[in-house]
Design an enzyme around this catalytic site. Structure first.
Site, PDB file in Angstrom:
ATOM      1  CB  SER A  18     -23.395-172.065  33.390  1.00  0.00           C
ATOM      2  OG  SER A  18     -24.348-172.822  34.107  1.00  0.00           O
ATOM      3  CD  GLU A  56     -31.402-168.277  28.811  1.00  0.00           C
ATOM      4  OE1 GLU A  56     -30.521-167.681  29.434  1.00  0.00           O
ATOM      5  OE2 GLU A  56     -32.537-168.481  29.264  1.00  0.00           O
ATOM      6  CG  ASN A  98     -33.675-163.942  34.559  1.00  0.00           C
ATOM      7  OD1 ASN A  98     -34.403-163.380  35.370  1.00  0.00           O
ATOM      8  ND2 ASN A  98     -33.947-165.129  34.047  1.00  0.00           N
ATOM      9  CG  HIS A 106     -36.057-168.065  31.586  1.00  0.00           C
ATOM     10  ND1 HIS A 106     -35.960-169.151  32.419  1.00  0.00           N
ATOM     11  CD2 HIS A 106     -34.819-167.507  31.535  1.00  0.00           C
ATOM     12  CE1 HIS A 106     -34.710-169.238  32.862  1.00  0.00           C
ATOM     13  NE2 HIS A 106     -34.003-168.241  32.344  1.00  0.00           N
ATOM     14  CD  GLU A 119     -35.321-170.571  35.742  1.00  0.00           C
ATOM     15  OE1 GLU A 119     -35.695-169.451  36.105  1.00  0.00           O
ATOM     16  OE2 GLU A 119     -34.115-170.899  35.696  1.00  0.00           O
ATOM     17  N   GLY A 160     -28.126-172.672  35.136  1.00  0.00           N
ATOM     18  CA  GLY A 160     -27.997-172.844  36.582  1.00  0.00           C
ATOM     19  C   GLY A 160     -27.283-174.123  36.983  1.00  0.00           C
ATOM     20  CE  LYS A 204     -32.371-167.691  36.393  1.00  0.00           C
ATOM     21  NZ  LYS A 204     -32.076-169.073  36.115  1.00  0.00           N
TER      22      LYS A 204
HETATM   23  C1  PEP Z   1     -30.888-167.813  32.960  1.00  0.00           C
HETATM   24  O1  PEP Z   1     -31.613-167.818  33.924  1.00  0.00           O
HETATM   25  O2  PEP Z   1     -31.323-167.345  31.896  1.00  0.00           O
HETATM   26  C2  PEP Z   1     -29.558-168.382  33.082  1.00  0.00           C
HETATM   27  C3  PEP Z   1     -28.865-168.526  31.998  1.00  0.00           C
HETATM   28  O3  PEP Z   1     -29.121-168.729  34.336  1.00  0.00           O
HETATM   29  P1  PEP Z   1     -27.598-169.091  34.755  1.00  0.00           P
HETATM   30  O4  PEP Z   1     -26.730-168.025  34.176  1.00  0.00           O
HETATM   31  O5  PEP Z   1     -27.595-169.113  36.228  1.00  0.00           O
HETATM   32  O6  PEP Z   1     -27.298-170.425  34.135  1.00  0.00           O
END
Ligand code: PEP
Length: 252
Positions: free
Chosen positions: A214, A168, A9, A96, A98, A174, A11
């Site tokens: 992460s 998630e 992703n 997601h 976000e 992040g 973003k």
């Molecule tokens: C994500 O945006 O779905 C995500 C898991 O980000 P990151 O891997 O940076 O934690």
């Protein structure tokens, strides 16, 4: 048999020209995947066309980061299923964290998007996950179970083969704080059990449940070694060619 889906992703990163160049690097390094592993990248809407052209005919599939729940019309700034399909998009990330937390998308809207994506022939990746304070209060299972039940409301059993769920935990996105394989596995098993109760064991056994939060090249193997973890949704580490390649080519 369910497959692993290793997804990036991107973003709101990389311009269309940067995305095109980066996609070229990925196409040359991500190939000869095992039969049970799929790779996907989800660039910004503005780069879908450029990236779609580069990855056409490769082993990498195209995803989008969001979708509007309506057919077309006066929805300034939004993107429709038909637009995504026209660009060769196969997967769409829905709900997601976000989108849930910055843009206040709730379960009801997320469910409408899931239903609409399926109706149009796109494969939704339904994202679920608890906040840190919800984990600390001991309500992770209730939160995640409700997000799964509400997100899948009205989804017919026959459509479940096109659904992916991504667990998630919001506190791991992040932040560099990855859930341990054991913590993630516990929630993944709960998600699969929820799908058994909503549908049946066969549908649940065939469902791909990704972990996101992460994921990096040095922790992916442990996560993918767990019985109910079938892939990763990767943010930061999907923006580095070597890391993403290693993640896609995980070792169990
Ligand atoms: C994500 O945006 O779905 C995500 C898991 O980000 P990151 O891997 O940076 O934690």
């Amino acid at each position: 048999m369910r497959k692993y889906l290793m997804a990036g992703n991107w973003k709101m990163n990389l311009t269309p020209s940067e995305s095109r160049e980066f996609a070229k690097q990925l196409v040359s390094s991500i190939k000869d995947l095992p039969n049970d592993v799929l790779a996907m990248i989800a660039p910004t809407f503005a780069a879908l066309q450029a990236v779609g052209e580069v990855i056409k005919g490769s082993e990498i599939k195209l995803g989008a980061q969001n979708i509007n729940e309506n057919e077309s019309g006066a929805y300034t700034g939004e993107i429709s299923a038909n637009m995504l399909l026209d660009l060769g998009v196969e997967y769409v990330i829905i709900g997601h964290s976000e989108r849930r937390h910055i843009y206040k998308e709730n379960d009801e809207l997320i469910n409408k998007k899931v239903l609409f994506a399926l109706k149009k022939g796109l494969k939704p990746i339904l994202c679920v996950g608890e906040l840190l304070e919800e984990r600390e209060k001991g309500i992770t299972n209730d939160v995640v179970k409700n997000q799964v039940i509400n997100g899948l409301k009205g989804v017919d059993a026959s459509e479940m083969k096109n659904v992916v769920i991504a667990y998630e935990p919001v506190w791991a996105i992040g932040t560099g704080k990855v859930a341990t394989p054991e913590i993630a596995e516990e929630v993944h098993a709960l998600i699969r059990k929820t799908v058994v109760d909503l549908y049946n064991k066969e549908i649940a056994d065939n469902l791909t449940i990704q972990y996101g939060g992460s994921v990096k090249d040095d922790n992916v193997d442990g996560l993918m070694g767990m019985a109910n973890i079938d892939g990763a949704l990767v943010g930061g580490a999907s923006l580095k060619a070597d890391s993403f390649k290693r993640i896609v080519k995980f070792e169990k």
